[in-house]
Each structure stands twice: as C-alpha cells, then as structure tokens.
Design a protein around this motif. Structure first.
Motif, PDB file in Angstrom:
ATOM      1  N   SER A  81      20.824   3.870  -4.600  1.00  0.00           N
ATOM      2  CA  SER A  81      21.009   5.293  -4.337  1.00  0.00           C
ATOM      3  C   SER A  81      20.010   5.738  -3.279  1.00  0.00           C
ATOM      4  O   SER A  81      19.035   5.044  -2.985  1.00  0.00           O
ATOM      5  N   VAL A  82      20.251   6.921  -2.721  1.00  0.00           N
ATOM      6  CA  VAL A  82      19.359   7.452  -1.698  1.00  0.00           C
ATOM      7  C   VAL A  82      17.946   7.690  -2.248  1.00  0.00           C
ATOM      8  O   VAL A  82      16.972   7.315  -1.599  1.00  0.00           O
ATOM      9  N   PRO A  83      17.772   8.303  -3.423  1.00  0.00           N
ATOM     10  CA  PRO A  83      16.404   8.447  -3.936  1.00  0.00           C
ATOM     11  C   PRO A  83      15.682   7.113  -4.096  1.00  0.00           C
ATOM     12  O   PRO A  83      14.480   7.014  -3.823  1.00  0.00           O
ATOM     13  N   GLN A  84      16.412   6.075  -4.512  1.00  0.00           N
ATOM     14  CA  GLN A  84      15.798   4.744  -4.618  1.00  0.00           C
ATOM     15  C   GLN A  84      15.428   4.209  -3.237  1.00  0.00           C
ATOM     16  O   GLN A  84      14.387   3.558  -3.063  1.00  0.00           O
ATOM     17  N   GLU A  85      16.290   4.477  -2.260  1.00  0.00           N
ATOM     18  CA  GLU A  85      16.012   4.034  -0.893  1.00  0.00           C
ATOM     19  C   GLU A  85      14.759   4.714  -0.346  1.00  0.00           C
ATOM     20  O   GLU A  85      13.896   4.070   0.263  1.00  0.00           O
ATOM     21  N   VAL A  86      14.639   6.014  -0.574  1.00  0.00           N
ATOM     22  CA  VAL A  86      13.458   6.741  -0.107  1.00  0.00           C
ATOM     23  C   VAL A  86      12.217   6.271  -0.859  1.00  0.00           C
ATOM     24  O   VAL A  86      11.130   6.149  -0.278  1.00  0.00           O
ATOM     25  N   ALA A  87      12.363   5.971  -2.157  1.00  0.00           N
ATOM     26  CA  ALA A  87      11.234   5.442  -2.922  1.00  0.00           C
ATOM     27  C   ALA A  87      10.774   4.107  -2.342  1.00  0.00           C
ATOM     28  O   ALA A  87       9.567   3.838  -2.244  1.00  0.00           O
ATOM     29  N   ALA A  88      11.739   3.268  -1.932  1.00  0.00           N
ATOM     30  CA  ALA A  88      11.383   1.995  -1.309  1.00  0.00           C
ATOM     31  C   ALA A  88      10.696   2.218   0.033  1.00  0.00           C
ATOM     32  O   ALA A  88       9.717   1.536   0.375  1.00  0.00           O
ATOM     33  N   MET A  89      11.197   3.190   0.799  1.00  0.00           N
ATOM     34  CA  MET A  89      10.547   3.543   2.060  1.00  0.00           C
ATOM     35  C   MET A  89       9.129   4.018   1.813  1.00  0.00           C
ATOM     36  O   MET A  89       8.185   3.614   2.504  1.00  0.00           O
ATOM     37  N   ALA A  90       8.968   4.876   0.798  1.00  0.00           N
ATOM     38  CA  ALA A  90       7.647   5.423   0.492  1.00  0.00           C
ATOM     39  C   ALA A  90       6.682   4.322   0.077  1.00  0.00           C
ATOM     40  O   ALA A  90       5.511   4.333   0.464  1.00  0.00           O
ATOM     41  N   SER A  91       7.175   3.353  -0.685  1.00  0.00           N
ATOM     42  CA  SER A  91       6.290   2.283  -1.144  1.00  0.00           C
ATOM     43  C   SER A  91       5.849   1.380  -0.007  1.00  0.00           C
ATOM     44  O   SER A  91       4.823   0.704  -0.106  1.00  0.00           O
ATOM     45  N   SER A  92       6.616   1.377   1.082  1.00  0.00           N
ATOM     46  CA  SER A  92       6.253   0.527   2.222  1.00  0.00           C
ATOM     47  C   SER A  92       5.361   1.251   3.221  1.00  0.00           C
ATOM     48  O   SER A  92       4.820   0.618   4.137  1.00  0.00           O
ATOM     49  N   VAL A  93       5.210   2.564   3.065  1.00  0.00           N
ATOM     50  CA  VAL A  93       4.470   3.347   4.047  1.00  0.00           C
ATOM     51  C   VAL A  93       3.027   2.873   4.164  1.00  0.00           C
ATOM     52  O   VAL A  93       2.488   2.748   5.259  1.00  0.00           O
ATOM     53  N   ASP A  94       2.396   2.578   3.025  1.00  0.00           N
ATOM     54  CA  ASP A  94       0.995   2.165   3.060  1.00  0.00           C
ATOM     55  C   ASP A  94       0.841   0.892   3.885  1.00  0.00           C
ATOM     56  O   ASP A  94      -0.072   0.775   4.707  1.00  0.00           O
ATOM     57  N   GLY A  95       1.760  -0.050   3.690  1.00  0.00           N
ATOM     58  CA  GLY A  95       1.711  -1.287   4.471  1.00  0.00           C
ATOM     59  C   GLY A  95       1.941  -1.036   5.944  1.00  0.00           C
ATOM     60  O   GLY A  95       1.290  -1.655   6.796  1.00  0.00           O
ATOM     61  N   ILE A  96       2.857  -0.110   6.258  1.00  0.00           N
ATOM     62  CA  ILE A  96       3.116   0.221   7.654  1.00  0.00           C
ATOM     63  C   ILE A  96       1.871   0.814   8.298  1.00  0.00           C
ATOM     64  O   ILE A  96       1.492   0.461   9.406  1.00  0.00           O
ATOM     65  N   TYR A  97       1.214   1.715   7.584  1.00  0.00           N
ATOM     66  CA  TYR A  97      -0.018   2.323   8.108  1.00  0.00           C
ATOM     67  C   TYR A  97      -1.082   1.262   8.364  1.00  0.00           C
ATOM     68  O   TYR A  97      -1.769   1.275   9.379  1.00  0.00           O
ATOM     69  N   ARG A  98      -1.229   0.327   7.429  1.00  0.00           N
ATOM     70  CA  ARG A  98      -2.294  -0.666   7.552  1.00  0.00           C
ATOM     71  C   ARG A  98      -1.993  -1.710   8.621  1.00  0.00           C
ATOM     72  O   ARG A  98      -2.880  -2.152   9.338  1.00  0.00           O
ATOM     73  N   LEU A  99      -0.724  -2.123   8.719  1.00  0.00           N
ATOM     74  CA  LEU A  99      -0.360  -3.188   9.642  1.00  0.00           C
ATOM     75  C   LEU A  99      -0.172  -2.703  11.072  1.00  0.00           C
ATOM     76  O   LEU A  99      -0.348  -3.460  12.023  1.00  0.00           O
ATOM     77  N   ALA A 100       0.185  -1.432  11.238  1.00  0.00           N
ATOM     78  CA  ALA A 100       0.467  -0.933  12.583  1.00  0.00           C
ATOM     79  C   ALA A 100      -0.772  -0.931  13.463  1.00  0.00           C
ATOM     80  O   ALA A 100      -0.692  -1.187  14.665  1.00  0.00           O
ATOM     81  N   GLY A 101      -1.940  -0.645  12.861  1.00  0.00           N
ATOM     82  CA  GLY A 101      -3.196  -0.733  13.588  1.00  0.00           C
ATOM     83  C   GLY A 101      -3.191   0.026  14.890  1.00  0.00           C
ATOM     84  O   GLY A 101      -3.030   1.241  14.931  1.00  0.00           O
ATOM     85  N   ALA A 102      -3.340  -0.704  15.979  1.00  0.00           N
ATOM     86  CA  ALA A 102      -3.495  -0.096  17.296  1.00  0.00           C
ATOM     87  C   ALA A 102      -2.256   0.672  17.753  1.00  0.00           C
ATOM     88  O   ALA A 102      -2.345   1.509  18.642  1.00  0.00           O
ATOM     89  N   LYS A 103      -1.117   0.418  17.148  1.00  0.00           N
ATOM     90  CA  LYS A 103       0.107   1.098  17.589  1.00  0.00           C
ATOM     91  C   LYS A 103       0.010   2.608  17.409  1.00  0.00           C
ATOM     92  O   LYS A 103       0.622   3.371  18.137  1.00  0.00           O
ATOM     93  N   TRP A 104      -0.752   3.068  16.411  1.00  0.00           N
ATOM     94  CA  TRP A 104      -0.901   4.500  16.238  1.00  0.00           C
ATOM     95  C   TRP A 104      -1.569   5.116  17.471  1.00  0.00           C
ATOM     96  O   TRP A 104      -1.186   6.189  17.928  1.00  0.00           O
ATOM     97  N   ASN A 105      -2.603   4.422  17.987  1.00  0.00           N
ATOM     98  CA  ASN A 105      -3.267   4.932  19.189  1.00  0.00           C
ATOM     99  C   ASN A 105      -2.305   4.978  20.371  1.00  0.00           C
ATOM    100  O   ASN A 105      -2.340   5.898  21.181  1.00  0.00           O
ATOM    101  N   ILE A 106      -1.457   3.978  20.455  1.00  0.00           N
ATOM    102  CA  ILE A 106      -0.482   3.948  21.543  1.00  0.00           C
ATOM    103  C   ILE A 106       0.507   5.101  21.399  1.00  0.00           C
ATOM    104  O   ILE A 106       0.891   5.738  22.379  1.00  0.00           O
ATOM    105  N   LEU A 107       0.923   5.383  20.151  1.00  0.00           N
ATOM    106  CA  LEU A 107       1.856   6.482  19.944  1.00  0.00           C
ATOM    107  C   LEU A 107       1.225   7.807  20.352  1.00  0.00           C
ATOM    108  O   LEU A 107       1.873   8.657  20.964  1.00  0.00           O
ATOM    109  N   LEU A 108      -0.054   7.978  20.049  1.00  0.00           N
ATOM    110  CA  LEU A 108      -0.755   9.190  20.461  1.00  0.00           C
ATOM    111  C   LEU A 108      -0.800   9.286  21.983  1.00  0.00           C
ATOM    112  O   LEU A 108      -0.569  10.356  22.561  1.00  0.00           O
ATOM    113  N   GLU A 109      -1.072   8.170  22.640  1.00  0.00           N
ATOM    114  CA  GLU A 109      -1.050   8.124  24.106  1.00  0.00           C
ATOM    115  C   GLU A 109       0.348   8.470  24.620  1.00  0.00           C
ATOM    116  O   GLU A 109       0.515   9.171  25.622  1.00  0.00           O
TER     117      GLU A 109
END
Length: 200
Positions: A81-109
């Motif tokens: 279901s969509v709520p389950q899909e969003v829950a899965a997305m939410a659970s992956s957010v922490d990993g995305i934040y940690r693994l993206a690293g320098a990409k955040w700086n590039i996005l700001l640029e």
C-alpha cells in the motif's frame, strides 16, 4: 576492453573527479582543466563527453536523482500500500542522508548556480516538477486504494516536496545540528498519518 567500455570509463572518471572538486572547492573554483587533471583525461576527451563544465554539473545531479528513483521503484514493488511504501521510503532516509555525503554540498551549489545559469535553472525546475509529479502520483494511488484521504493531491504533493527539500537544506547547512535522517522519517510519518485521517 571495448571502445564503448573505455568511453564509459572515461565518462565515469570525469564525473567522479568533478563531483569531488565541486564538493571540496565549489563550482566556480573548479575548472575544466582541473577536472581533466584529476581524471587523467585530455580536454579533447572531456569535450567529447560534455560540452561544458555546467553539463557535467547537470549530469551529476541527474545520475544522483536516477539512483534515488531506482530506490523508490524498488520500494514500490516490495510494498502492498502507499502508506507502507512511504514508510519504506522514510526508513531509508537516514541511510540516504549518511551515504550521500558530499552530494548535499553539490546540491546546494546547484541551487545557488540556478540563479545565474539558465541551463542549471532549467534542470532545477525539471527536478522540482519531477518530484512534484512523483508525490502527486503516489498520493493519487493512495486515494484510489482508500488508504489516504487527500482532497487536493497537487497541493499535497507540493507540501510533501517542500518538507523533503526544506529538511535537506537544513541538513546541508547544519549537518550536526539535528539527526536529520530520523527527523525526516518522523516528518514523513506525520504527513502520512494526517493524510490517512489518523491522530498524530
């Protein structure tokens, strides 16, 4: 190694060198010459793959977004279901934040450069429309399946994306200020609860 494989290896080397330089030194300080030196390629090889430094910048953003899209597609096929899909997305957010690293700086640029470079501005607009559409389609599916109660999916999609980008910007500017991955999970869960008609 085939010619096509060598060409792809050269392109990947250019992108890797540019990503490192953009993140460490910034877009304006990074030059085509410095990218070529770091990637160990000639300027001719560079211009064979990219017409400009800005084109490399845009390619990096698109590769990153394509990776995110692939992750989201996997979540969609593995949830009921969509709520389950969003829950899965939410659970992956922490990993995305940690693994993206320098990409955040590039996005700001990238956002900063959008004010002065029409090509980068167009790519930024396309990115915004891309994810507004993604969230709109997600919310419309939730409404059709009866798991969400959203009267205006277009407005809700704008709100969803605003929360995601707002947290991303705060996390980029103040990476140690909060646990941004966990905070993003809580924010997405709160939005889903509201749209499902549950108390938060």
């Amino acid at each position: 190694m085939t010619q096509e494989e060598r060409s792809q290896e050269t392109r990947s080397s250019i992108l890797a060198a540019a990503e490192h330089s953009f993140a460490e030194r910034g877009y304006d300080v990074t030059s085509v010459d410095s990218i070529c030196r770091a990637a160990c390629v000639s300027k001719g090889a560079f211009y064979h793959h990219f017409p400009s430094k800005g084109a490399v910048f845009v390619a990096l953003l698109n590769e990153w977004l394509n990776d995110l899209d692939a992750q989201f597609a996997t979540m969609r096929t593995s949830t009921a279901s969509v709520p389950q899909e969003v829950a899965a997305m939410a659970s992956s957010v922490d990993g995305i934040y940690r693994l993206a690293g320098a990409k955040w700086n590039i996005l700001l640029e990238f956002w900063a450069k959008s004010k002065v470079d029409p090509a980068v501005a167009q790519s930024t607009i396309e990115m915004i429309h891309r994810y507004q559409g993604f969230f709109r389609e997600l919310l419309e599916r939730g409404r059709r399946e009866g798991s969400l109660h959203v009267a205006d999916t277009d407005l809700a999609a704008v709100v969803f994306l605003s929360v995601v980008l707002g947290l991303l910007l705060q996390g980029t500017l103040d990476p140690e200020g909060r646990d941004w991955g966990t905070l993003a999970q809580r924010a997405l869960s709160m939005l889903m609860a509201m749209m499902a008609g549950r108390n938060t």
